[in-house]
Enzyme design. Structure first.
Site, short mmCIF file in Angstrom:
data_model
loop_
_atom_site.label_atom_id
_atom_site.label_comp_id
_atom_site.label_asym_id
_atom_site.label_seq_id
_atom_site.Cartn_x
_atom_site.Cartn_y
_atom_site.Cartn_z
N LYS A 91 4.44 42.69 20.23
CA LYS A 91 3.09 42.33 19.79
C LYS A 91 2.12 43.48 20.07
O LYS A 91 2.00 43.93 21.20
CB LYS A 91 2.63 41.07 20.52
CG LYS A 91 1.17 40.72 20.26
CD LYS A 91 0.72 39.55 21.10
CE LYS A 91 -0.78 39.36 21.02
NZ LYS A 91 -1.28 38.24 21.80
N ASP A 136 2.95 38.00 27.27
CA ASP A 136 1.75 37.48 26.61
C ASP A 136 1.42 36.11 27.18
O ASP A 136 2.18 35.15 27.01
CB ASP A 136 2.02 37.38 25.10
CG ASP A 136 0.75 37.18 24.29
OD1 ASP A 136 -0.33 37.12 24.89
OD2 ASP A 136 0.85 37.07 23.05
N ASP A 137 0.31 36.02 27.89
CA ASP A 137 -0.18 34.74 28.45
C ASP A 137 0.73 34.16 29.53
O ASP A 137 0.82 32.93 29.66
CB ASP A 137 -0.36 33.68 27.35
CG ASP A 137 -1.46 34.01 26.37
OD1 ASP A 137 -2.06 35.09 26.50
OD2 ASP A 137 -1.71 33.20 25.47
N LYS A 197 -6.64 31.43 30.90
CA LYS A 197 -6.85 32.43 29.87
C LYS A 197 -8.18 32.21 29.15
O LYS A 197 -8.59 31.09 28.89
CB LYS A 197 -5.70 32.32 28.87
CG LYS A 197 -5.89 33.12 27.59
CD LYS A 197 -4.84 32.77 26.59
CE LYS A 197 -5.15 33.46 25.26
NZ LYS A 197 -4.14 33.14 24.23
N SER A 249 -1.22 37.95 17.48
CA SER A 249 -0.66 36.77 18.14
C SER A 249 0.15 35.91 17.16
O SER A 249 -0.13 35.88 15.96
CB SER A 249 -1.77 35.93 18.76
OG SER A 249 -2.42 36.63 19.79
N HIS A 298 3.11 33.19 24.35
CA HIS A 298 1.93 32.74 23.63
C HIS A 298 2.25 31.49 22.81
O HIS A 298 3.36 31.37 22.27
CB HIS A 298 1.44 33.86 22.71
CG HIS A 298 0.05 33.70 22.19
ND1 HIS A 298 -0.26 32.80 21.19
CD2 HIS A 298 -1.11 34.31 22.52
CE1 HIS A 298 -1.55 32.86 20.92
NE2 HIS A 298 -2.09 33.78 21.72
N HIS A 343 -1.62 43.87 18.56
CA HIS A 343 -2.92 43.20 18.71
C HIS A 343 -4.08 44.15 19.02
O HIS A 343 -5.02 43.80 19.71
CB HIS A 343 -2.86 42.09 19.76
CG HIS A 343 -3.75 40.93 19.39
ND1 HIS A 343 -3.78 39.74 20.07
CD2 HIS A 343 -4.66 40.79 18.38
CE1 HIS A 343 -4.64 38.92 19.53
NE2 HIS A 343 -5.19 39.54 18.49
N CYS A 388 -6.19 38.80 25.06
CA CYS A 388 -5.19 39.80 24.68
C CYS A 388 -5.75 41.18 24.31
O CYS A 388 -5.40 42.18 24.93
CB CYS A 388 -4.37 39.29 23.50
SG CYS A 388 -3.56 37.69 23.78
N ARG A 417 -5.14 44.72 26.43
CA ARG A 417 -4.17 45.68 25.90
C ARG A 417 -4.81 47.04 25.64
O ARG A 417 -4.16 48.09 25.81
CB ARG A 417 -3.52 45.13 24.63
CG ARG A 417 -2.61 43.97 24.92
CD ARG A 417 -2.33 43.09 23.70
NE ARG A 417 -1.66 41.89 24.14
CZ ARG A 417 -0.35 41.72 24.15
NH1 ARG A 417 0.45 42.66 23.67
NH2 ARG A 417 0.19 40.60 24.59
N ASP A 420 -0.47 40.34 30.12
CA ASP A 420 -1.79 40.76 29.64
C ASP A 420 -2.92 39.92 30.20
O ASP A 420 -4.05 40.39 30.34
CB ASP A 420 -1.84 40.78 28.11
CG ASP A 420 -1.63 39.41 27.47
OD1 ASP A 420 -1.25 38.46 28.18
OD2 ASP A 420 -1.85 39.30 26.24
N ASN A 421 -2.65 38.66 30.51
CA ASN A 421 -3.67 37.76 31.08
C ASN A 421 -2.98 36.47 31.52
O ASN A 421 -1.76 36.34 31.40
CB ASN A 421 -4.80 37.46 30.08
CG ASN A 421 -4.32 37.02 28.71
OD1 ASN A 421 -4.46 37.75 27.72
ND2 ASN A 421 -3.74 35.83 28.64
#
Length: 304
Positions: free
Chosen positions: A122, A23-24, A277, A147, A205, A124, A63, A67, A257-258
């Protein structure tokens, strides 16, 4: 992935699949993609034992849309997952929308092929019952449904097992360890049949919550601590595959994811291209992608 599965579907044993989803985490936040700050020996070894994709992009810089594409193969706008009901970029607690139950996910396709499926981490893609992983082809779910910065006074950050809240607020520092423990149980329980493990980490995150054993151990603050914890936990998973003698026939994917949150750019030695992001820029959508499948993928290979 699906093409590979179709090719091998006639074999005695379909390949297991483990998808580790950060995540991130930015493109150059692990050693095999250029990091000089974060120590990631397990992921670096994974790159040497498998394939590194240097030109992999996700469909969104945030996110939820990213996803939704990962699990369905569709662009977010086609799924109506590019914004929430208030035109915000991601879903929030008690959102009135989520991934439509009529959409087909990779978990549902694999389940039809006899796979055991689990989502640990996670989600989301909607926190109401109709939108949870257990309604989208996953036999079980254990994790935080959105998140880790979305806890509210009236909605403390929850930890779910399947469709029930089992803790609220959840303690975040142990969460990576707990995800890993759940992953090991799933692997060991299903070692005799093909399985799909989707492991979307809460890490990295904001706010940052590395485990106690990793706090202050990196040279890159809590950000580096948490990345190094995930690296260690990935190593535990890979060692378990070897111990259970299913390593050769298990496809392991590691990606994000990003890109990195702009608030911690000082801790991110990523691409020297403007953006972060939340935008559709290089730094927001260009992420690391690793594949390891000893029986199929050539060692130390690369696709640009």
């Amino acid at each position: 992935i699906l093409i590979s599965l179709l090719i091998t579907s006639a074999s005695a044993r379909k390949p297991n699949i483990i998808l580790i989803y950060m995540d991130d985490m930015g493109y150059s936040d692990i050693g095999c993609f250029g990091s000089t700050k974060n120590r990631t020996p397990v992921l670096d070894q994974m790159a040497q034992e498998g394939m590194r994709f240097t030109d992999f992009y996700v469909t969104s810089g945030v996110c939820t849309p990213s996803r939704s594409s990962l699990l369905t193969g569709c662009y977010p706008r086609r799924l109506n997952m590019h914004i929430d009901q208030n035109n915000k970029w991601v879903l929030f607690p008690n959102a009135r929308k989520g991934l439509n139950p009529d959409e087909t996910t990779i978990a549902e396709i694999l389940k039809e092929q006899g796979y055991a499926t689990a989502c640990i981490g996670k989600w989301h893609l909607g926190d109401q019952p109709d939108f949870l992983p257990t309604r989208h082809g996953f036999d079980s779910y254990f994790g935080i449904p959105y998140s880790n910065d979305m806890g509210r006074k009236n909605i403390p950050l929850p930890l779910l097992r399947d469709e029930q809240v089992i803790e609220a607020p959840v303690a975040q520092s142990p969460i990576t360890r707990r995800y890993t423990e759940e992953a090991l149980k799933f692997i060991q329980t299903n070692r005799e049949k093909p399985f799909f493990l989707y492991l979307p980490h809460t890490s990295v995150h904001l706010p940052l919550f590395p485990g106690e054993k990793f706090k202050g151990k990196s040279s890159n603050g809590k950000y580096g601590d948490w990345i190094e914890e995930v690296d260690t936990c990935t190593g535990i998973i890979l060692e378990t595959l070897k111990k259970e003698k299913i390593d050769q026939n298990t496809l392991v994917i590691f990606t994000s994811d990003n890109g990195t949150d702009h608030r911690i750019r000082s801790l991110h030695n990523g691409l020297s291209i403007p953006g972060a992001k939340g935008k559709m820029t290089e730094d927001a959508t260009h992420v690391p992608f690793l594949v390891r499948w000893p029986a199929v993928v050539d060692k130390n290979s690369q696709i640009n």
